[in-house]
Write a protein that holds these residues in place. Structure first.
Motif, PDB file in Angstrom:
ATOM      1  N   MET A 101      14.069  20.632   2.193  1.00  0.00           N
ATOM      2  CA  MET A 101      13.072  20.753   1.134  1.00  0.00           C
ATOM      3  C   MET A 101      11.864  19.888   1.483  1.00  0.00           C
ATOM      4  SD  MET A 101      14.392  22.905  -0.913  1.00  0.00           S
ATOM      5  CE  MET A 101      16.005  23.623  -1.252  1.00  0.00           C
ATOM      6  N   ILE A 102      11.316  20.141   2.641  1.00  0.00           N
ATOM      7  CA  ILE A 102      10.153  19.430   3.150  1.00  0.00           C
ATOM      8  C   ILE A 102       9.072  20.456   3.456  1.00  0.00           C
ATOM      9  CG2 ILE A 102      11.406  17.444   4.078  1.00  0.00           C
ATOM     10  CD1 ILE A 102      11.578  18.815   6.761  1.00  0.00           C
ATOM     11  N   ASP A 103       7.903  20.003   3.838  1.00  0.00           N
ATOM     12  CA  ASP A 103       6.841  20.951   4.167  1.00  0.00           C
ATOM     13  C   ASP A 103       7.207  21.776   5.396  1.00  0.00           C
ATOM     14  OD1 ASP A 103       5.047  20.326   2.135  1.00  0.00           O
ATOM     15  OD2 ASP A 103       4.166  18.673   3.256  1.00  0.00           O
ATOM     16  N   TRP A 104       6.994  23.076   5.278  1.00  0.00           N
ATOM     17  CA  TRP A 104       7.111  23.984   6.413  1.00  0.00           C
ATOM     18  C   TRP A 104       5.687  24.457   6.723  1.00  0.00           C
ATOM     19  CZ3 TRP A 104      11.829  26.744   8.159  1.00  0.00           C
ATOM     20  CH2 TRP A 104      13.006  26.135   7.691  1.00  0.00           C
ATOM     21  N   PHE A 105       5.204  24.118   7.916  1.00  0.00           N
ATOM     22  CA  PHE A 105       3.871  24.528   8.335  1.00  0.00           C
ATOM     23  C   PHE A 105       4.012  25.697   9.303  1.00  0.00           C
ATOM     24  CE2 PHE A 105       3.303  19.928   7.431  1.00  0.00           C
ATOM     25  CZ  PHE A 105       2.390  20.048   6.390  1.00  0.00           C
ATOM     26  N   PRO A 106       3.795  26.918   8.826  1.00  0.00           N
ATOM     27  CA  PRO A 106       4.036  28.105   9.662  1.00  0.00           C
ATOM     28  C   PRO A 106       2.762  28.712  10.226  1.00  0.00           C
ATOM     29  CG  PRO A 106       3.981  28.758   7.382  1.00  0.00           C
ATOM     30  CD  PRO A 106       3.632  27.284   7.416  1.00  0.00           C
ATOM     31  N   ILE A 107       2.965  29.574  11.204  1.00  0.00           N
ATOM     32  CA  ILE A 107       1.943  30.505  11.646  1.00  0.00           C
ATOM     33  C   ILE A 107       2.537  31.905  11.591  1.00  0.00           C
ATOM     34  CG2 ILE A 107       0.523  29.035  13.107  1.00  0.00           C
ATOM     35  CD1 ILE A 107       2.273  29.807  15.451  1.00  0.00           C
ATOM     36  N   LEU A 108       1.689  32.898  11.688  1.00  0.00           N
ATOM     37  CA  LEU A 108       2.158  34.273  11.627  1.00  0.00           C
ATOM     38  C   LEU A 108       2.675  34.735  12.987  1.00  0.00           C
ATOM     39  CD1 LEU A 108      -0.719  35.871   9.554  1.00  0.00           C
ATOM     40  CD2 LEU A 108       1.496  35.090   8.728  1.00  0.00           C
ATOM     41  N   GLY A 109       3.725  35.527  12.950  1.00  0.00           N
ATOM     42  CA  GLY A 109       4.190  36.223  14.141  1.00  0.00           C
ATOM     43  C   GLY A 109       3.799  37.686  14.023  1.00  0.00           C
ATOM     44  N   ASN A 110       4.137  38.465  15.041  1.00  0.00           N
ATOM     45  CA  ASN A 110       3.754  39.877  14.985  1.00  0.00           C
ATOM     46  C   ASN A 110       4.494  40.633  13.887  1.00  0.00           C
ATOM     47  OD1 ASN A 110       5.693  39.148  17.201  1.00  0.00           O
ATOM     48  ND2 ASN A 110       6.143  41.341  17.070  1.00  0.00           N
ATOM     49  N   HIS A 111       5.688  40.146  13.482  1.00  0.00           N
ATOM     50  CA  HIS A 111       6.421  40.840  12.419  1.00  0.00           C
ATOM     51  C   HIS A 111       5.683  40.751  11.083  1.00  0.00           C
ATOM     52  CE1 HIS A 111      10.078  42.209  14.357  1.00  0.00           C
ATOM     53  NE2 HIS A 111      10.117  41.072  15.032  1.00  0.00           N
ATOM     54  N   GLU A 112       5.080  39.585  10.794  1.00  0.00           N
ATOM     55  CA  GLU A 112       4.392  39.442   9.516  1.00  0.00           C
ATOM     56  C   GLU A 112       3.244  40.438   9.358  1.00  0.00           C
ATOM     57  OE1 GLU A 112       6.372  35.406   9.714  1.00  0.00           O
ATOM     58  OE2 GLU A 112       5.424  36.716  11.167  1.00  0.00           O
ATOM     59  N   TYR A 113       2.641  40.831  10.463  1.00  0.00           N
ATOM     60  CA  TYR A 113       1.491  41.723  10.376  1.00  0.00           C
ATOM     61  C   TYR A 113       1.878  43.147   9.994  1.00  0.00           C
ATOM     62  CZ  TYR A 113      -1.851  38.342  12.078  1.00  0.00           C
ATOM     63  OH  TYR A 113      -2.669  37.264  12.183  1.00  0.00           O
ATOM     64  N   ARG A 114       3.150  43.420   9.969  1.00  0.00           N
ATOM     65  CA  ARG A 114       3.569  44.756   9.553  1.00  0.00           C
ATOM     66  C   ARG A 114       3.668  44.861   8.037  1.00  0.00           C
ATOM     67  NH1 ARG A 114       8.364  46.130  13.954  1.00  0.00           N
ATOM     68  NH2 ARG A 114       7.212  45.452  15.795  1.00  0.00           N
ATOM     69  N   GLY A 115       3.590  43.724   7.374  1.00  0.00           N
ATOM     70  CA  GLY A 115       3.646  43.725   5.916  1.00  0.00           C
ATOM     71  C   GLY A 115       2.301  43.345   5.339  1.00  0.00           C
ATOM     72  N   ASN A 116       2.307  42.617   4.249  1.00  0.00           N
ATOM     73  CA  ASN A 116       1.095  42.206   3.569  1.00  0.00           C
ATOM     74  C   ASN A 116       0.744  40.793   4.013  1.00  0.00           C
ATOM     75  OD1 ASN A 116      -0.867  41.333   1.801  1.00  0.00           O
ATOM     76  ND2 ASN A 116       0.023  42.390   0.042  1.00  0.00           N
ATOM     77  N   THR A 117      -0.234  40.667   4.902  1.00  0.00           N
ATOM     78  CA  THR A 117      -0.584  39.363   5.440  1.00  0.00           C
ATOM     79  C   THR A 117      -1.062  38.410   4.351  1.00  0.00           C
ATOM     80  OG1 THR A 117      -1.194  40.393   7.510  1.00  0.00           O
ATOM     81  CG2 THR A 117      -1.984  38.156   7.158  1.00  0.00           C
ATOM     82  N   GLN A 118      -1.813  38.918   3.403  1.00  0.00           N
ATOM     83  CA  GLN A 118      -2.297  38.052   2.329  1.00  0.00           C
ATOM     84  C   GLN A 118      -1.147  37.478   1.516  1.00  0.00           C
ATOM     85  OE1 GLN A 118      -5.524  37.076   1.987  1.00  0.00           O
ATOM     86  NE2 GLN A 118      -4.594  35.594   0.583  1.00  0.00           N
ATOM     87  N   ALA A 119      -0.064  38.238   1.399  1.00  0.00           N
ATOM     88  CA  ALA A 119       1.102  37.736   0.674  1.00  0.00           C
ATOM     89  C   ALA A 119       1.683  36.507   1.359  1.00  0.00           C
ATOM     90  CB  ALA A 119       2.167  38.828   0.555  1.00  0.00           C
ATOM     91  N   VAL A 120       1.602  36.478   2.700  1.00  0.00           N
ATOM     92  CA  VAL A 120       2.090  35.314   3.440  1.00  0.00           C
ATOM     93  C   VAL A 120       1.265  34.088   3.073  1.00  0.00           C
ATOM     94  CG1 VAL A 120       2.628  34.403   5.719  1.00  0.00           C
ATOM     95  CG2 VAL A 120       2.711  36.849   5.335  1.00  0.00           C
ATOM     96  N   LEU A 121      -0.049  34.252   3.015  1.00  0.00           N
ATOM     97  CA  LEU A 121      -0.919  33.142   2.655  1.00  0.00           C
ATOM     98  C   LEU A 121      -0.724  32.743   1.195  1.00  0.00           C
ATOM     99  CD1 LEU A 121      -4.175  34.364   4.450  1.00  0.00           C
ATOM    100  CD2 LEU A 121      -2.538  32.661   5.260  1.00  0.00           C
ATOM    101  N   ASP A 122      -0.551  33.710   0.329  1.00  0.00           N
ATOM    102  CA  ASP A 122      -0.350  33.432  -1.090  1.00  0.00           C
ATOM    103  C   ASP A 122       0.947  32.680  -1.354  1.00  0.00           C
ATOM    104  OD1 ASP A 122      -2.692  34.739  -1.611  1.00  0.00           O
ATOM    105  OD2 ASP A 122      -1.740  36.606  -2.273  1.00  0.00           O
ATOM    106  N   TYR A 123       1.884  32.815  -0.440  1.00  0.00           N
ATOM    107  CA  TYR A 123       3.195  32.197  -0.634  1.00  0.00           C
ATOM    108  C   TYR A 123       3.097  30.677  -0.730  1.00  0.00           C
ATOM    109  CZ  TYR A 123       8.289  32.020  -0.291  1.00  0.00           C
ATOM    110  OH  TYR A 123       9.622  31.836  -0.547  1.00  0.00           O
TER     111      TYR A 123
END
Length: 310
Positions: A101-123
């Motif tokens: 339960m700590i900060d997770w600092f992510p980047i996008l992979g190619n799988h995320e681009y198949r969905g709603n990219t803005q949803a990833v940022l909104d998360y």
């Protein structure tokens, strides 16, 4: 000559093979520690849940400050919003250990681009852990007198293969390559920290069975910028195995972090110092004088250690 020799020594990385159960956690004392993990979706398939529990259990001793997540964390193809239950099953429930339960600092992979990219940022506004301010971004950390800068880059739009598949990766096709490269150049030019790490989803040199053009584009667009400045490590995911590569005329350690889910066989290229198909994660530890990256398999064994000294 003496000054030049000291500068060269400062960039030398020492590699050790040490496939042994991690029992002495004092090696993490008075260090700034963080996890490196990727490919954490798939609804807990394969070894994902046991590895998540191992990360949590080890976290009680290691005390990681955050997780550097190098892409494909949700595998949420088709997810339309953060209210979709796949978000919960793919991430929040699987990585539920209190020490995660700590900060997770992510980047996008190619799988995320198949969905709603803005949803990833909104998360970022929904999850208590997910912290992703933009598609690419940088953060500076300081602990025990040591400083580290991590730069997260958005690699999918930098690869022509994905830009050409408009129907499959529409969001990646809209991103401005030159804008991101200019940003990366500026950040690296102004980075004065003790340690500099660049994290992306796709490898620069490590062989990928998916398509050779992926790493060719990364070598053309990203590697010249990394070599131009004082970068210690480039860390990626994508190909589901552990690798450490050193290439001629570069002082950078090119690192592939293995997947927490499906593992794949390794095809080492020239310059490979270590490779393993084992699934797992990594722990990075720093102080003012030393950086250690340890590759951990699903049983908690330290497979390999990279050490950089000042």
């Amino acid at each position: 000559m003496k000054i030049k020799g000291l500068l060269i020594l400062a960039l030398i990385s020492v590699c050790t093979f040490a496939q042994a159960q991690l029992t002495d956690y004092s090696i993490f004392d008075q260090k700034f520690n963080f996890y490196i993990a990727n490919d954490l979706g798939r609804n807990g398939y394969y070894d994902q849940k046991p590895i998540a529990e191992l990360m949590g259990t080890m976290g009680e001793e290691v005390g990681p400050e955050f997780v550097l997540a190098t892409g494909d964390i949700h595998h949420f193809e088709g997810v339309r919003s953060v209210n979709d239950p796949l978000w919960m099953t793919n991430y929040e429930l699987i990585y539920s250990h209190p020490e995660l339960m700590i900060d997770w600092f992510p980047i996008l992979g190619n799988h995320e681009y198949r969905g709603n990219t803005q949803a990833v940022l909104d998360y970022t506004n929904i999850s208590r852990r997910w912290t992703m301010p933009d598609r690419y971004y940088t953060k500076r950390f300081e602990e025990e007198g040591a400083t580290i800068r991590i730069i997260w880059i958005d690699t999918t739009p930098l690869i022509d293969k994905y830009r050409k598949e408009n129907d499959k990766y529409p969001d990646a096709c809209q991103q401005d390559i030159n804008k991101q490269l200019a940003w990366l150049d500026s950040v690296l030019a102004n980075a004065k920290e003790d340690w500099i790490i660049v994290a992306g989803h796709h490898p620069i040199y490590a062989y990928t069975p998916k398509e050779e053009s992926e790493r060719m584009d990364m070598q053309k667009r990203i590697d010249p910028l990394l070599r131009k400045y004082k970068v210690d490590m480039y860390i990626c995911g994508h190909i589901h195995n552990f690798q450490h590569i050193r290439v001629p005329e570069s002082d950078i350690d090119y690192i592939v972090n293995s997947s927490a889910s499906l593992a794949r066989k390794v095809k080492p290229i020239e310059g490979t110092k270590f490779c393993s198909p084992e699934p797992g994660f990594s722990i990075c530890s720093i102080n003012k004088k030393e950086l250690n990256l340890r590759m951990i398999d699903k049983k908690g064994n330290v497979l390999y250690t990279i050490t950089r000294k000042k």
